[in-house]
Write an enzyme that holds these catalytic residues in place. Structure first.
Site, PDB file in Angstrom:
ATOM      1  N   TYR A 127     -13.994  23.678 -13.785  1.00 50.49           N
ATOM      2  CA  TYR A 127     -14.183  24.200 -12.421  1.00 50.49           C
ATOM      3  C   TYR A 127     -15.494  23.723 -11.795  1.00 50.49           C
ATOM      4  CZ  TYR A 127     -14.364  27.495  -8.541  1.00 50.49           C
ATOM      5  OH  TYR A 127     -14.431  28.039  -7.299  1.00 50.49           O
ATOM      6  N   GLU A 421      -8.168  34.668  12.488  1.00 53.22           N
ATOM      7  CA  GLU A 421      -8.610  36.063  12.582  1.00 53.22           C
ATOM      8  C   GLU A 421      -9.308  36.328  13.913  1.00 53.22           C
ATOM      9  OE1 GLU A 421      -9.155  36.755   7.761  1.00 53.22           O
ATOM     10  OE2 GLU A 421     -10.840  36.078   8.975  1.00 53.22           O
ATOM     11  N   ASP A 537      20.741  -7.606 -14.775  1.00 55.77           N
ATOM     12  CA  ASP A 537      19.696  -8.203 -13.941  1.00 55.77           C
ATOM     13  C   ASP A 537      18.403  -8.190 -14.764  1.00 55.77           C
ATOM     14  OD1 ASP A 537      18.127  -8.979 -11.628  1.00 55.77           O
ATOM     15  OD2 ASP A 537      17.567  -6.872 -11.454  1.00 55.77           O
ATOM     16  N   ASP A 539      14.437  -8.558 -13.296  1.00 59.68           N
ATOM     17  CA  ASP A 539      13.316  -7.853 -12.656  1.00 59.68           C
ATOM     18  C   ASP A 539      13.755  -6.498 -12.099  1.00 59.68           C
ATOM     19  OD1 ASP A 539      10.903  -9.845 -12.460  1.00 59.68           O
ATOM     20  OD2 ASP A 539      12.692 -11.026 -11.973  1.00 59.68           O
TER      21      ASP A 539
END
Length: 777
Positions: A127, A421, A537, A539
């Site tokens: 923290y 507020e 396939d 790539d």
């Protein structure tokens, strides 16, 4: 990816009105309450008596989560924090026994809370260290200068990872199928992916209450990839404003190279939904507090103290991003440029200590206030009144209620509850709100007077305009603001986030969802078949997409898997790729019995041959000069792009270019080709993953599949895998063939909701290789 069973369970509960039987696990850094140890009884055995005190701060968050109780069962996970004794003094952590922890845990579990007990070193590193010295400054556009020791930063990161893992372990221990897990804020950014690895089917939401920076800032973070990937473990990520969500998507594109849309990120085969959810306040609570019987007398006292004066109110934490210094400079400029208000306007500034307090900032603030009061004040009048402490709640609401202007000049802010507020407290006075355009609420409060806090003259003019605003206009603006605040509350924010999370889990258009490959069914069909044709396939299918094409080297496990498949005499295994023949032979030529199709079907090499067959020998290739000229034009104007010349095609790559500019240039280039080349030449343009390819129209992967089906008439099992648009030609050819639908398996690599003609999907090349390895087991 969330399983259909879990999605069905959740959505059925919603549609049947039984959401109270489904639980939301709310994961916050701290639990909603501060535990108070009231007494300890030693006879007949030691027992502890507890009470819970509502935690100061984050009342909006907890109000929003609490409102979900009417529809859901709410459970909380969080760090227990400071424990108080009956005199409300902190209990030393070293004196907290395991018996006391267990007693508190049992008490909190009765309140549907699973607490975490962290060691001091863990909490400090997590923290105070990584969260507050690394992430918090960065998210507020401050490039840190406090973490200069690399060893200290490394320790902070290790503690951040450790604490996120502790949270993950706690969630896993209490998780039940059908739960929604909602994780909050930047303290826990690694938890979504950690949780996804442990609970693949969990429904996970993440909301960021802080700003989220642009990629130019975020890319400075050494652990940027780890943080982004950690967040992407969620099904849905919410932000306060559209700009924050856009910044996150941009970071995923620019730093991680992931495919994105305006509403999501393609991550490991799933589309992570990205949304904007402006948070509000608990309107009913604020209304009750402002009407409390103790507020009115304090309002009268303030009015008496500042009789015949206009009151500008500011209330902020004392940290650099709240813009208190900028506010004072602007107020000084106001007194300088509008002398008629001297002696008639006061600024009452309340600052509460920040979590990371700066003595240098406090000293600068004091010096600036002294300068203003010395320059524009007198024995009878003080322009600035500064209160640097936590003020009583009644005093706070009294101050907001009597003010003539609310002034908020944050230089970077997530949610600013003071602004909301203030609006609630101005129902009688209708005082205007001057609001920094850099706050998270700026996009929601359109009727406020927006200012750039760095423009002191502009803020000074806004103060003057607000003071001279006609009563009718003040009332009209306030009604607009009041409507916004009362319609978008903390409760509506929580409800909308959860609803959107459920929608993202329950894709309404089920017709576009490609099911995950049923391997048991695939293996059963594979073993029963006598002759098999396997088409891959390269790539994006057998190897991940890379920025530099030459870096797509096959991993050893891929070569082993291909070798195992080709060693079975009943198998005919082919690589059907857009790659040139040299690359395919270099990388995969060591695998015996492997067939190749290169450059989208222009070249062919049979498994039992060493020679390549050129299928384009009789095709006119003079068009390549015109295409090369156009590609060169865009390469010169697009930094990071380049041209790849093949024997039968030309490809323009822009994967290394700026993602947004590269995509824009690709669109322009495509339009140019389609207008200048396609009408007169027998070629077509293929839009691939970060590339444009021009090739003859008569050659594509679909034509090769048709050719291979003809040469393998006895094949009673066909598996075909690909990832992009060129591979859709293979899927289309198989669907149009005369094979029965249970004979072929078309499988795409990527998200389940991508548009494809394939019947199945897997999330990544790594998953496909694992399936290939298991086929012969």
């Amino acid at each position: 990816m969330v399983s259909s069973a879990v999605t069905s369970h959740i959505t059925n509960n919603v549609s049947n009105g039984t959401t109270k039987h489904t639980r939301i696990i709310n994961v916050t850094h701290m639990i909603p309450y501060t535990p108070v140890l009231e007494s300890v009884e030693e006879k007949p055995s030691i027992s502890y008596n507890w009470s819970l005190k509502q935690r100061r701060g984050h009342s909006t968050l907890y109000s929003g989560l609490k409102s979900l109780n009417s529809k859901w069962e709410n459970h909380y996970v969080g760090y227990v924090g400071t424990i108080l004794d009956k005199e409300e003094k902190p209990v030393e952590y070293s004196s907290i026994s395991e018996e006391l922890k267990q007693s508190l845990k049992e008490h909190l579990l009765k309140e549907s809370i699973s607490p975490l007990f962290l060691e001091d070193t863990e909490h400090h590193g997590h923290y105070d260290g990584y969260c507050k010295h690394v992430l918090w400054p960065l998210f507020h556009y401050i490039l840190w200068d406090t973490v200069t020791d690399g060893r200290k930063e490394k320790t902070y990161w290790e503690q951040y990872v450790k604490v996120n893992q502790i949270f993950t372990d706690t969630i896993v221990n209490i998780y039940k199928p059908g739960d929604l897990v909602w994780i909050h804020d930047y303290h826990l950014l690694l938890v979504p992916q950690m949780l996804r690895e442990r609970l693949p089917d969990a429904a996970i939401g993440l909301f960021i209450h802080a700003p989220f920076p642009s990629s130019e800032i975020f890319r400075c973070l050494p652990k940027r990839k780890e943080i982004l990937n950690g967040m992407l473990g969620a099904n849905q990520i919410g932000f306060q404003t559209y700009s924050y969500s856009r910044h996150f998507i941009s970071n995923c594109t620019r730093i991680l190279g992931y495919e994105t849309t305006p509403n999501g990120v393609d991550f490991e085969g799933s589309l992570v939904s990205i949304g904007t959810f402006p948070i509000g306040i608990d309107v009913e609570r604020v209304e009750a507090q402002r009407k409390h019987s103790d507020v009115a007398p304090k309002m009268a006292t303030i009015r008496e103290m500042y009789a015949d004066k206009k009151i500008i109110v500011g209330r902020d934490k004392l940290d650099s991003v709240k813009g208190v210094i900028q506010k004072l400079h602007s107020f000084e400029k106001f007194l300088e440029e509008y002398p008629e208000w001297r002696g008639n306007v006061v600024l009452i500034q309340v600052t509460s200590p920040a979590q990371i307090e700066s003595q240098k900032l406090e000293k600068k603030l004091s010096e600036l206030i002294s300068h203003i009061n010395g320059t524009y004040g007198s024995l009878e009048f003080t322009p600035v009144h500064h209160y640097h402490n936590h003020i009583d709640q009644d005093e706070y609401f009294a101050l907001l209620s009597v003010a003539d202007i609310g002034l908020i000049t944050s230089i970077r802010d997530g949610m600013n509850t003071t602004s909301l507020e203030y609006i609630m407290c101005q129902q009688e006075n209708h005082g205007p709100l001057i609001l920094s355009e850099f706050t998270g609420m700026a996009g929601s409060l359109g009727a406020a007077i927006m200012v750039n806090p760095w423009d002191y003259s502009g803020v000074a003019k806004a103060i003057n305009d607000a003071l001279n605003l006609p009563a009718e206009e003040k009332k009209f603006k306030h009604m607009q603001l009041y409507k916004q605040v009362t319609n978008h509350t903390a409760q509506s924010w929580a409800d909308s986030f959860v609803k959107e999370l459920i929608v993202s889990l329950n894709n309404k258009d089920q017709s576009n969802v490609t099911p995950y490959l049923d391997f048991k069914y695939l293996q059963k069909k594979y073993k029963a078949a006598k002759k098999r044709l396997l088409l891959f396939d390269y790539d994006g299918t057998l190897t991940p997409i890379v920025k530099i094409p030459s870096a797509a080297v096959p991993p050893s496990n891929l070569l082993e898997a291909l070798g195992a498949l080709t060693s079975d005499p009943n198998n005919s295994v082919w690589i059907v790729s857009g790659r040139d023949l040299t690359a395919l032979e270099t990388w995969l030529g060591s695998v015996k019995g492997l067939g190749f199709s290169a450059e989208h079907g222009s070249f062919l090499k049979n498994p039992d041959s060493d020679k390549w067959i050129n299928l384009t020998e009789d095709v006119d290739m003079s068009w390549k000069n015109d295409v090369t000229e156009i590609f060169t034009y865009y390469t010169e104007r697009t930094q990071g792009s380049f041209i790849e010349h093949k024997r039968s095609s030309i490809t323009w790559h822009y994967r290394q270019a700026d993602p947004e500019y590269g995509a824009f240039q690709a669109k322009e280039c495509q339009n140019h080709l389609q207008s200048a080349i396609l009408p007169k030449l027998p070629v077509e343009v293929l839009l691939g993953k970060k590339n444009l390819e021009v090739r003859p129209t008569s050659f594509n992967k679909g034509e090769i599949v048709k050719r291979l089906l003809i040469s393998h008439p006895d094949a009673d099992f066909v598996f075909c895998a690909g990832d992009d648009r060129t591979d859709e030609d293979m899927f289309r050819a198989l669907r149009r063939s005369e094979l029965s639908s249970d004979t072929y398996f078309c499988t795409t690599i990527g998200a389940s909701n991508k548009k494809t003609m394939a019947g199945w999907h897997v999330n990544s090349p790594e998953e496909l290789i694992r399936f290939m390895q298991k086929l012969n087991e």
